[in-house]
Write a protein that holds these residues in place. Structure first.
Motif, PDB file in Angstrom:
ATOM      1  N   GLY A   1       0.817  -1.206   0.000  1.00 42.59           N
ATOM      2  CA  GLY A   1       0.000   0.000   0.000  1.00 42.59           C
ATOM      3  C   GLY A   1       0.846   1.249   0.000  1.00 42.59           C
ATOM      4  O   GLY A   1       0.581   2.204  -0.745  1.00 42.59           O
ATOM      5  N   ARG A   2       1.885   1.260   0.831  1.00 45.67           N
ATOM      6  CA  ARG A   2       2.771   2.427   0.899  1.00 45.67           C
ATOM      7  C   ARG A   2       3.506   2.625  -0.427  1.00 45.67           C
ATOM      8  O   ARG A   2       3.672   3.759  -0.896  1.00 45.67           O
ATOM      9  CB  ARG A   2       3.760   2.268   2.058  1.00 45.67           C
ATOM     10  N   ALA A   3       3.908   1.538  -1.068  1.00 50.86           N
ATOM     11  CA  ALA A   3       4.579   1.642  -2.362  1.00 50.86           C
ATOM     12  C   ALA A   3       3.636   2.247  -3.404  1.00 50.86           C
ATOM     13  O   ALA A   3       4.048   3.099  -4.215  1.00 50.86           O
ATOM     14  CB  ALA A   3       5.072   0.270  -2.814  1.00 50.86           C
ATOM     15  N   MET A   4       2.373   1.854  -3.351  1.00 49.15           N
ATOM     16  CA  MET A   4       1.383   2.398  -4.284  1.00 49.15           C
ATOM     17  C   MET A   4       1.174   3.899  -4.022  1.00 49.15           C
ATOM     18  O   MET A   4       1.126   4.698  -4.961  1.00 49.15           O
ATOM     19  CB  MET A   4       0.058   1.660  -4.135  1.00 49.15           C
ATOM     20  N   LEU A   5       1.094   4.277  -2.756  1.00 47.38           N
ATOM     21  CA  LEU A   5       0.937   5.695  -2.415  1.00 47.38           C
ATOM     22  C   LEU A   5       2.132   6.508  -2.901  1.00 47.38           C
ATOM     23  O   LEU A   5       1.967   7.616  -3.444  1.00 47.38           O
ATOM     24  CB  LEU A   5       0.767   5.867  -0.899  1.00 47.38           C
ATOM     25  N   ASP A   6       3.320   5.974  -2.720  1.00 48.01           N
ATOM     26  CA  ASP A   6       4.535   6.660  -3.179  1.00 48.01           C
ATOM     27  C   ASP A   6       4.544   6.824  -4.695  1.00 48.01           C
ATOM     28  O   ASP A   6       4.923   7.880  -5.211  1.00 48.01           O
ATOM     29  CB  ASP A   6       5.786   5.918  -2.717  1.00 48.01           C
TER      30      ASP A   6
END
Length: 117
Positions: free
Chosen positions: A57-62
């Protein structure tokens, strides 16, 4: 900028683009300060599953921020608004007409509303 604050902003701006599960897990982790174990127990999944969802999820947000830059633009505008507000507050209104002083005060209040929202 604090990594948790940055991640929470990213979630606010782009969270609806994540899967429902990723959003739920990141929301619990970032906004509600749940531990991995607490999230795992709450959602009846493994701690590894929680960790993997947070990482993906954090990778997608980044990636979204890299492409769109909305958080960067938001923070830049907020910084500029604070600078303008500081400049307005430093103006000596004693030599102004009453009408100009009232106008300046209204502008100051509007900028404060923007910065606080």
């Amino acid at each position: 900028m604090d990594k948790v604050y940055e991640a929470a902003l990213l979630l606010d701006f782009y969270g609806q683009l994540l899967t429902k599960r990723q959003f739920e897990i990141l929301d619990l982790y970032l906004n509600n300060d749940y531990s991995l174990g607490e999230i795992a127990e709450h959602l009846n999944i493994s701690r590894q599953g929680v960790y993997d969802n947070i990482k993906r999820g954090r990778a997608m947000l980044d990636r979204m921020e890299e492409k769109l830059g909305l958080v960067h633009k938001f923070l830049w505008q907020k910084t500029r608004a604070l600078e303008i507000l500081k400049d307005i507050k430093s103006i000596d209104i004693s030599s102004m007409s009453v009408e100009d002083a009232k106008t300046l005060k209204r502008v100051e209040q509007k900028i404060e509303e923007i910065v606080e929202s």
